[in-house]
Design a protein around this motif. Structure first.
Motif, mmCIF file in Angstrom:
data_model
loop_
_atom_site.group_PDB
_atom_site.id
_atom_site.type_symbol
_atom_site.label_atom_id
_atom_site.label_comp_id
_atom_site.label_asym_id
_atom_site.label_seq_id
_atom_site.Cartn_x
_atom_site.Cartn_y
_atom_site.Cartn_z
ATOM 1 N N ASP A 209 0.852 -1.186 0.000
ATOM 2 C CA ASP A 209 0.000 0.000 0.000
ATOM 3 C C ASP A 209 0.892 1.241 0.000
ATOM 4 O O ASP A 209 1.453 1.622 1.026
ATOM 5 C CB ASP A 209 -0.918 -0.013 1.225
ATOM 6 C CG ASP A 209 -2.024 1.034 1.131
ATOM 7 O OD1 ASP A 209 -2.005 1.821 0.168
ATOM 8 O OD2 ASP A 209 -2.900 1.059 2.016
ATOM 9 N N TYR A 210 1.045 1.831 -1.180
ATOM 10 C CA TYR A 210 1.875 3.028 -1.334
ATOM 11 C C TYR A 210 0.985 4.265 -1.473
ATOM 12 O O TYR A 210 -0.230 4.151 -1.683
ATOM 13 C CB TYR A 210 2.766 2.906 -2.561
ATOM 14 C CG TYR A 210 3.741 1.750 -2.510
ATOM 15 C CD1 TYR A 210 4.809 1.753 -1.612
ATOM 16 C CD2 TYR A 210 3.593 0.667 -3.369
ATOM 17 C CE1 TYR A 210 5.703 0.697 -1.564
ATOM 18 C CE2 TYR A 210 4.489 -0.390 -3.340
ATOM 19 C CZ TYR A 210 5.541 -0.376 -2.436
ATOM 20 O OH TYR A 210 6.419 -1.431 -2.400
ATOM 21 N N GLU A 211 1.598 5.438 -1.372
ATOM 22 C CA GLU A 211 0.835 6.670 -1.523
ATOM 23 C C GLU A 211 0.198 6.772 -2.896
ATOM 24 O O GLU A 211 -0.905 7.288 -3.055
ATOM 25 C CB GLU A 211 1.745 7.884 -1.278
ATOM 26 C CG GLU A 211 2.177 8.056 0.164
ATOM 27 C CD GLU A 211 2.960 9.340 0.372
ATOM 28 O OE1 GLU A 211 3.059 10.127 -0.609
ATOM 29 O OE2 GLU A 211 3.457 9.566 1.485
ATOM 30 N N GLN A 215 -0.861 -2.221 -4.555
ATOM 31 C CA GLN A 215 -0.262 -3.174 -5.478
ATOM 32 C C GLN A 215 -0.438 -4.584 -4.924
ATOM 33 O O GLN A 215 -0.418 -4.790 -3.713
ATOM 34 C CB GLN A 215 1.241 -2.892 -5.672
ATOM 35 C CG GLN A 215 1.597 -1.418 -5.852
ATOM 36 C CD GLN A 215 1.014 -0.822 -7.106
ATOM 37 O OE1 GLN A 215 1.132 -1.404 -8.184
ATOM 38 N NE2 GLN A 215 0.359 0.326 -6.983
ATOM 39 N N GLU A 216 -0.583 -5.553 -5.842
ATOM 40 C CA GLU A 216 -0.682 -6.952 -5.437
ATOM 41 C C GLU A 216 0.002 -7.826 -6.480
ATOM 42 O O GLU A 216 -0.183 -7.629 -7.683
ATOM 43 C CB GLU A 216 -2.145 -7.378 -5.294
ATOM 44 C CG GLU A 216 -2.321 -8.851 -4.924
ATOM 45 C CD GLU A 216 -3.769 -9.265 -4.755
ATOM 46 O OE1 GLU A 216 -4.452 -8.630 -3.921
ATOM 47 O OE2 GLU A 216 -4.218 -10.195 -5.454
ATOM 48 N N LEU A 245 -2.039 -6.943 -9.697
ATOM 49 C CA LEU A 245 -3.055 -5.894 -9.671
ATOM 50 C C LEU A 245 -2.366 -4.612 -9.238
ATOM 51 O O LEU A 245 -1.845 -4.528 -8.118
ATOM 52 C CB LEU A 245 -4.178 -6.247 -8.690
ATOM 53 C CG LEU A 245 -4.951 -7.541 -8.976
ATOM 54 C CD1 LEU A 245 -5.899 -7.862 -7.825
ATOM 55 C CD2 LEU A 245 -5.721 -7.423 -10.273
ATOM 56 N N ASN A 246 -2.344 -3.616 -10.104
ATOM 57 C CA ASN A 246 -1.574 -2.401 -9.857
ATOM 58 C C ASN A 246 -2.458 -1.166 -10.021
ATOM 59 O O ASN A 246 -3.122 -1.006 -11.043
ATOM 60 C CB ASN A 246 -0.393 -2.301 -10.819
ATOM 61 C CG ASN A 246 0.482 -3.539 -10.784
ATOM 62 O OD1 ASN A 246 0.441 -4.355 -11.695
ATOM 63 N ND2 ASN A 246 1.256 -3.700 -9.729
ATOM 64 N N GLN A 254 -4.525 -4.884 -14.674
ATOM 65 C CA GLN A 254 -4.648 -6.298 -14.326
ATOM 66 C C GLN A 254 -3.823 -7.098 -15.330
ATOM 67 O O GLN A 254 -4.060 -7.017 -16.536
ATOM 68 C CB GLN A 254 -6.108 -6.761 -14.403
ATOM 69 C CG GLN A 254 -7.069 -6.001 -13.524
ATOM 70 C CD GLN A 254 -8.519 -6.428 -13.765
ATOM 71 O OE1 GLN A 254 -8.837 -7.039 -14.779
ATOM 72 N NE2 GLN A 254 -9.397 -6.107 -12.827
ATOM 73 N N THR A 255 -2.858 -7.857 -14.842
ATOM 74 C CA THR A 255 -2.060 -8.705 -15.720
ATOM 75 C C THR A 255 -1.983 -10.100 -15.116
ATOM 76 O O THR A 255 -1.942 -10.267 -13.888
ATOM 77 C CB THR A 255 -0.638 -8.158 -15.923
ATOM 78 O OG1 THR A 255 -0.035 -7.919 -14.640
ATOM 79 C CG2 THR A 255 -0.657 -6.862 -16.710
ATOM 80 N N SER A 256 -1.985 -11.102 -16.003
ATOM 81 C CA SER A 256 -1.940 -12.480 -15.529
ATOM 82 C C SER A 256 -1.449 -13.396 -16.633
ATOM 83 O O SER A 256 -1.670 -13.127 -17.822
ATOM 84 C CB SER A 256 -3.336 -12.927 -15.067
ATOM 85 O OG SER A 256 -3.304 -14.232 -14.530
#
Length: 396
Positions: A209-211, A215-216, A245-246, A254-256
């Protein structure tokens, strides 16, 4: 009046109605003063307009999409979450239905018809139109079983066990299944009698959790027996997935990447390079390649909206979802699909306007592209097909 003029007028009237509609929430919601016990009923009704650029019975028509009835309840640390779908052609399905228990703030146990935890789930897209992962069983996919989730602000760990898959008569999302469970199959599908048993899914995700945004990054795996009813032998199924997940302010990505394989123990003479997929009402049973790799790249941009003219309109989301299937057989053409569009969040109304283009994708081309996920040797093979789809939903 032309079809396009009629459509524009209809949407305009619907949005105008939403200006005066007050968001009432669920038609019925009860809870105790401390919130420890509650009961809530809700759902939605949706309709579609399609402009399909191929020979199609649905072209230029406003058609019923589906309706859902959702029931949620809570009793201290226990809860209930169910969703029952009413589809066209008198089809019915259980989208999900489980009871849960939260012993503390970091653990959650669910039992019933649960979501299969894998990669980006349950919906790896922004659009209303489902992408390739859905048609291969990697989106909105559920099965009878039990799951345990351990989570915090820094990570998610989910384990799930599904002894059997949902029956084809009540399943909403596609899944590999046996032809003898279906009311209608083609003659060349009748010998495909494989079913998954004892599936185990593991999903691990690291969160930041950034400002500038959350992100995951995650890893998923799935494994099951693949039982053939004719030979009474067990093959296997497995899938491995990476996802990210960005979020960056109003932007999200979403990338996978997913690799899967079905190793079926079919009778002699049955082609093992393809597997039969079942669904309930969305599309007839169809074949997919037994081994392949799926790539996903989706992008969305959400713009909050404040306007006196349309007070219900809270945000507009622009998106583009792209997916591709590389089949293990080098002589089978890739499947590709891209959907771009806009979502209008004007609760209780949700409106999607999608444009989809793809090749070797069953949903784009219909019955004439029925081999899209396998050999791609049907009438529309390797041809790019396009459609517009407008979905209007009322949530209650």
């Amino acid at each position: 009046m032309s079809k396009k003029s009629y459509l524009a007028l209809s949407i305009g009237c619907l949005i105008s109605v939403s200006v005066y509609a007050e968001v009432q929430g669920s038609p019925f919601k009860w809870q105790t003063e401390d919130g420890a016990q509650s009961l809530e009923l809700g759902g939605f009704v949706r309709a579609n307009y399609r402009d399909e650029h191929w020979e199609s019975q649905n072209n230029g028509k406003v058609l019923f999409d589906n309706a859902r009835l959702n029931v949620k309840a809570k009793y201290n640390q226990f809860y209930l979450d169910t969703s029952y779908a009413f589809q066209d052609d008198h089809k019915r399905s259980i989208e999900h239905a489980f009871v849960g228990y939260k012993p503390n703030q970091n653990n959650d146990i669910q039992a019933g018809i649960i979501y299969k935890p894998f990669a980006i789930y349950p919906f790896p897209e922004h659009a209303w139109t489902f992408q390739i992962p859905f048609f291969l069983g990697f989106a909105d996919s559920v099965a009878p079983g039990i799951s345990w989730k351990n989570y915090s602000d820094a990570y998610d760990l989910t384990l799930a066990y599904m002894p059997i898959m949902s029956n084809g008569s009540i399943r909403y999302a596609p899944e590999a299944g046996s032809a003898d469970e279906l009311d209608f199959v083609l003659p060349n599908q009748q010998q495909y009698l494989n079913e998954k048993r004892n599936q185990v899914n593991i999903r691990v995700a690291k969160k930041f959790d950034y400002e500038f945004g959350k992100q995951e990054f995650g890893f998923s795996s799935a494994y099951s027996q693949l039982h053939n009813k004719e030979t009474d032998k067990d093959g296997h199924y497995y899938a491995l997935g990476l996802h990210a997940l960005n979020n960056y302010g109003k932007w999200d990505f979403q990338t996978s990447a997913i690799h899967y394989q079905y190793d079926a123990k079919n009778p002699d003479g049955v082609d093992g390079d393809k597997i039969l997929m079942q669904s309930n009402g969305l599309t007839p049973a169809y074949f997919v390649a037994s081994e392949g790799t799926i790539g996903i790249f989706n992008i969305g941009y959400t713009q909050p909206v404040t306007t006196k003219f349309f007070p219900n309109l809270k945000s507009v989301k622009f998106y583009n979802d792209y997916s591709i299937l590389w089949k293990d057989r080098s002589d089978w053409s890739d499947s590709q699909m891209d959907t771009f569009g806009i979502q209008f969040n004007a609760m209780p109304f949700l409106i999607w306007v999608d444009g989809s283009v793809g090749k070797n994708v069953n949903v784009l081309g219909g019955a004439k592209n029925s081999t899209g996920y396998t050999s791609a040797n049907s009438d529309y093979s390797d041809e790019w097909k396009f459609r517009w789809n407008i979905n209007i939903g009322y949530n209650f």
